[in-house]
Write a protein that holds these residues in place. Structure first.
Motif, PDB file in Angstrom:
ATOM      1  N   GLU A 163     -34.647 -19.524  -3.673  1.00  0.00           N
ATOM      2  CA  GLU A 163     -34.478 -19.408  -5.126  1.00  0.00           C
ATOM      3  C   GLU A 163     -34.813 -20.729  -5.821  1.00  0.00           C
ATOM      4  OE1 GLU A 163     -33.551 -16.678  -7.248  1.00  0.00           O
ATOM      5  OE2 GLU A 163     -34.192 -15.671  -5.409  1.00  0.00           O
ATOM      6  N   ALA A 164     -34.338 -21.833  -5.249  1.00  0.00           N
ATOM      7  CA  ALA A 164     -34.630 -23.148  -5.836  1.00  0.00           C
ATOM      8  C   ALA A 164     -36.132 -23.375  -5.878  1.00  0.00           C
ATOM      9  CB  ALA A 164     -33.959 -24.250  -5.024  1.00  0.00           C
ATOM     10  N   ASN A 165     -36.813 -22.987  -4.818  1.00  0.00           N
ATOM     11  CA  ASN A 165     -38.252 -23.200  -4.729  1.00  0.00           C
ATOM     12  C   ASN A 165     -39.008 -22.272  -5.678  1.00  0.00           C
ATOM     13  OD1 ASN A 165     -40.541 -24.447  -3.806  1.00  0.00           O
ATOM     14  ND2 ASN A 165     -40.486 -23.548  -1.774  1.00  0.00           N
TER      15      ASN A 165
ATOM     16  N   ILE B 241     -23.734 -17.241   6.508  1.00  0.00           N
ATOM     17  CA  ILE B 241     -23.780 -18.441   5.662  1.00  0.00           C
ATOM     18  C   ILE B 241     -25.175 -19.054   5.685  1.00  0.00           C
ATOM     19  CG2 ILE B 241     -22.899 -20.794   5.400  1.00  0.00           C
ATOM     20  CD1 ILE B 241     -20.181 -19.658   6.477  1.00  0.00           C
ATOM     21  N   TYR B 242     -25.776 -19.142   6.869  1.00  0.00           N
ATOM     22  CA  TYR B 242     -27.125 -19.693   6.968  1.00  0.00           C
ATOM     23  C   TYR B 242     -28.125 -18.838   6.195  1.00  0.00           C
ATOM     24  CZ  TYR B 242     -25.467 -22.817  10.706  1.00  0.00           C
ATOM     25  OH  TYR B 242     -24.809 -23.780  11.433  1.00  0.00           O
ATOM     26  N   GLU B 243     -27.955 -17.534   6.251  1.00  0.00           N
ATOM     27  CA  GLU B 243     -28.829 -16.641   5.481  1.00  0.00           C
ATOM     28  C   GLU B 243     -28.672 -16.911   3.979  1.00  0.00           C
ATOM     29  OE1 GLU B 243     -31.178 -14.595   6.476  1.00  0.00           O
ATOM     30  OE2 GLU B 243     -30.777 -14.633   8.627  1.00  0.00           O
ATOM     31  N   TYR B 244     -27.444 -17.154   3.560  1.00  0.00           N
ATOM     32  CA  TYR B 244     -27.202 -17.473   2.154  1.00  0.00           C
ATOM     33  C   TYR B 244     -27.854 -18.808   1.781  1.00  0.00           C
ATOM     34  CZ  TYR B 244     -24.786 -18.419  -2.228  1.00  0.00           C
ATOM     35  OH  TYR B 244     -24.499 -18.718  -3.548  1.00  0.00           O
ATOM     36  N   LEU B 245     -27.760 -19.799   2.672  1.00  0.00           N
ATOM     37  CA  LEU B 245     -28.401 -21.084   2.413  1.00  0.00           C
ATOM     38  C   LEU B 245     -29.910 -20.907   2.276  1.00  0.00           C
ATOM     39  CD1 LEU B 245     -26.446 -23.439   4.839  1.00  0.00           C
ATOM     40  CD2 LEU B 245     -26.210 -23.280   2.357  1.00  0.00           C
TER      41      LEU B 245
ATOM     42  N   PHE C 244     -29.718 -24.370  -7.418  1.00  0.00           N
ATOM     43  CA  PHE C 244     -29.612 -23.615  -6.169  1.00  0.00           C
ATOM     44  C   PHE C 244     -29.619 -24.573  -4.973  1.00  0.00           C
ATOM     45  CE2 PHE C 244     -31.669 -20.550  -9.072  1.00  0.00           C
ATOM     46  CZ  PHE C 244     -30.757 -19.502  -8.982  1.00  0.00           C
ATOM     47  N   ALA C 245     -30.513 -25.540  -4.998  1.00  0.00           N
ATOM     48  CA  ALA C 245     -30.606 -26.508  -3.905  1.00  0.00           C
ATOM     49  C   ALA C 245     -29.364 -27.405  -3.862  1.00  0.00           C
ATOM     50  CB  ALA C 245     -31.872 -27.341  -4.046  1.00  0.00           C
ATOM     51  N   GLN C 246     -28.813 -27.740  -5.024  1.00  0.00           N
ATOM     52  CA  GLN C 246     -27.588 -28.551  -5.069  1.00  0.00           C
ATOM     53  C   GLN C 246     -26.440 -27.809  -4.387  1.00  0.00           C
ATOM     54  OE1 GLN C 246     -27.140 -31.627  -5.998  1.00  0.00           O
ATOM     55  NE2 GLN C 246     -28.788 -32.138  -7.405  1.00  0.00           N
ATOM     56  N   GLU C 247     -26.345 -26.500  -4.625  1.00  0.00           N
ATOM     57  CA  GLU C 247     -25.290 -25.710  -3.980  1.00  0.00           C
ATOM     58  C   GLU C 247     -25.486 -25.718  -2.462  1.00  0.00           C
ATOM     59  OE1 GLU C 247     -23.366 -21.212  -3.848  1.00  0.00           O
ATOM     60  OE2 GLU C 247     -24.826 -21.679  -5.414  1.00  0.00           O
ATOM     61  N   ALA C 248     -26.720 -25.497  -2.022  1.00  0.00           N
ATOM     62  CA  ALA C 248     -27.014 -25.518  -0.591  1.00  0.00           C
ATOM     63  C   ALA C 248     -26.680 -26.887  -0.002  1.00  0.00           C
ATOM     64  CB  ALA C 248     -28.476 -25.164  -0.344  1.00  0.00           C
ATOM     65  N   LEU C 249     -27.033 -27.938  -0.712  1.00  0.00           N
ATOM     66  CA  LEU C 249     -26.770 -29.299  -0.258  1.00  0.00           C
ATOM     67  C   LEU C 249     -25.273 -29.520  -0.030  1.00  0.00           C
ATOM     68  CD1 LEU C 249     -27.787 -32.179   0.332  1.00  0.00           C
ATOM     69  CD2 LEU C 249     -27.587 -32.638  -2.127  1.00  0.00           C
ATOM     70  N   GLY C 250     -24.459 -29.050  -0.945  1.00  0.00           N
ATOM     71  CA  GLY C 250     -23.006 -29.195  -0.795  1.00  0.00           C
ATOM     72  C   GLY C 250     -22.496 -28.548   0.482  1.00  0.00           C
ATOM     73  N   TYR C 251     -22.963 -27.334   0.756  1.00  0.00           N
ATOM     74  CA  TYR C 251     -22.552 -26.655   1.989  1.00  0.00           C
ATOM     75  C   TYR C 251     -23.041 -27.397   3.224  1.00  0.00           C
ATOM     76  CZ  TYR C 251     -21.226 -22.566  -0.807  1.00  0.00           C
ATOM     77  OH  TYR C 251     -20.637 -21.723  -1.701  1.00  0.00           O
ATOM     78  N   LEU C 252     -24.289 -27.846   3.199  1.00  0.00           N
ATOM     79  CA  LEU C 252     -24.846 -28.551   4.345  1.00  0.00           C
ATOM     80  C   LEU C 252     -24.063 -29.826   4.640  1.00  0.00           C
ATOM     81  CD1 LEU C 252     -28.631 -28.065   3.558  1.00  0.00           C
ATOM     82  CD2 LEU C 252     -27.414 -27.151   5.559  1.00  0.00           C
ATOM     83  N   GLN C 253     -23.723 -30.575   3.600  1.00  0.00           N
ATOM     84  CA  GLN C 253     -22.959 -31.813   3.790  1.00  0.00           C
ATOM     85  C   GLN C 253     -21.564 -31.504   4.334  1.00  0.00           C
ATOM     86  OE1 GLN C 253     -23.503 -33.269  -0.231  1.00  0.00           O
ATOM     87  NE2 GLN C 253     -25.018 -34.780   0.459  1.00  0.00           N
TER      88      GLN C 253
ATOM     89  N   LYS D  97     -37.872 -23.195  -9.324  1.00  0.00           N
ATOM     90  CA  LYS D  97     -37.913 -24.644  -9.599  1.00  0.00           C
ATOM     91  C   LYS D  97     -36.662 -25.072 -10.354  1.00  0.00           C
ATOM     92  CE  LYS D  97     -41.867 -24.900  -7.579  1.00  0.00           C
ATOM     93  NZ  LYS D  97     -41.733 -24.566  -6.174  1.00  0.00           N
ATOM     94  N   ASN D  98     -35.522 -24.610  -9.816  1.00  0.00           N
ATOM     95  CA  ASN D  98     -34.213 -24.883 -10.397  1.00  0.00           C
ATOM     96  C   ASN D  98     -33.376 -25.575  -9.318  1.00  0.00           C
ATOM     97  OD1 ASN D  98     -31.564 -24.783 -11.303  1.00  0.00           O
ATOM     98  ND2 ASN D  98     -31.812 -22.793 -12.287  1.00  0.00           N
ATOM     99  N   ASP D  99     -33.069 -26.838  -9.545  1.00  0.00           N
ATOM    100  CA  ASP D  99     -32.369 -27.597  -8.511  1.00  0.00           C
ATOM    101  C   ASP D  99     -30.907 -27.195  -8.340  1.00  0.00           C
ATOM    102  OD1 ASP D  99     -31.674 -28.905 -10.978  1.00  0.00           O
ATOM    103  OD2 ASP D  99     -31.049 -30.649  -9.818  1.00  0.00           O
TER     104      ASP D  99
END
Length: 132
Positions: free
Chosen positions: A90-92, A80-84, A99-108, A95-97
């Protein structure tokens, strides 16, 4: 060298935290940096996005390093961490947020789960000790 009272407080907090509290602190840091990356992408401030997303990746790498592979769950968390990390990269790059929004959901979700586990653990410890 620590200059401000806030830096002294932060260092003291980390040094006196339990392992569970440290994990929660790591999740909160990753969440804060991921949000900063999302904000940077939305504002088209790509330096801000890059800096924050790289910091979020560094925190996730710390979470990876903290895993104890004697437990089966660590192997799953590692994936899971590797996927994050993949999502943040990918987000970086793109420059597509999204990907980061998906990561944020998992982190929260993980942070909230750890908080619940810490509360449950504290409740069991108090119950085992008996009434005071």
């Amino acid at each position: 060298m620590l200059n401000s009272p806030y830096q002294v407080y932060q260092q003291s907090s980390v040094q006196t935290a339990t392992p569970g509290q440290l994990i929660i602190m790591l999740y909160e840091g990753a969440i804060r940096f991921t949000k900063g990356g999302i904000e940077g992408i939305k504002k088209q401030n790509y330096e801000m996005a890059n800096t924050n997303l790289k910091k979020a990746q560094a925190v996730i790498n710390e979470l990876l390093a903290s895993l104890n592979y004697d437990f089966e769950v660590s192997k799953n968390l590692s994936q899971i961490y590797e996927y994050l990390l993949h999502l943040l990269i990918e987000a970086n790059l793109k420059k597509n947020d999204a990907f980061a929004q998906e990561a944020l959901g998992y982190l929260q979700e993980f942070r909230d789960t750890w908080k619940q586990a810490m509360k449950a653990s504290a409740g069991q410890t108090q119950t085992a000790a008996g009434p005071m």
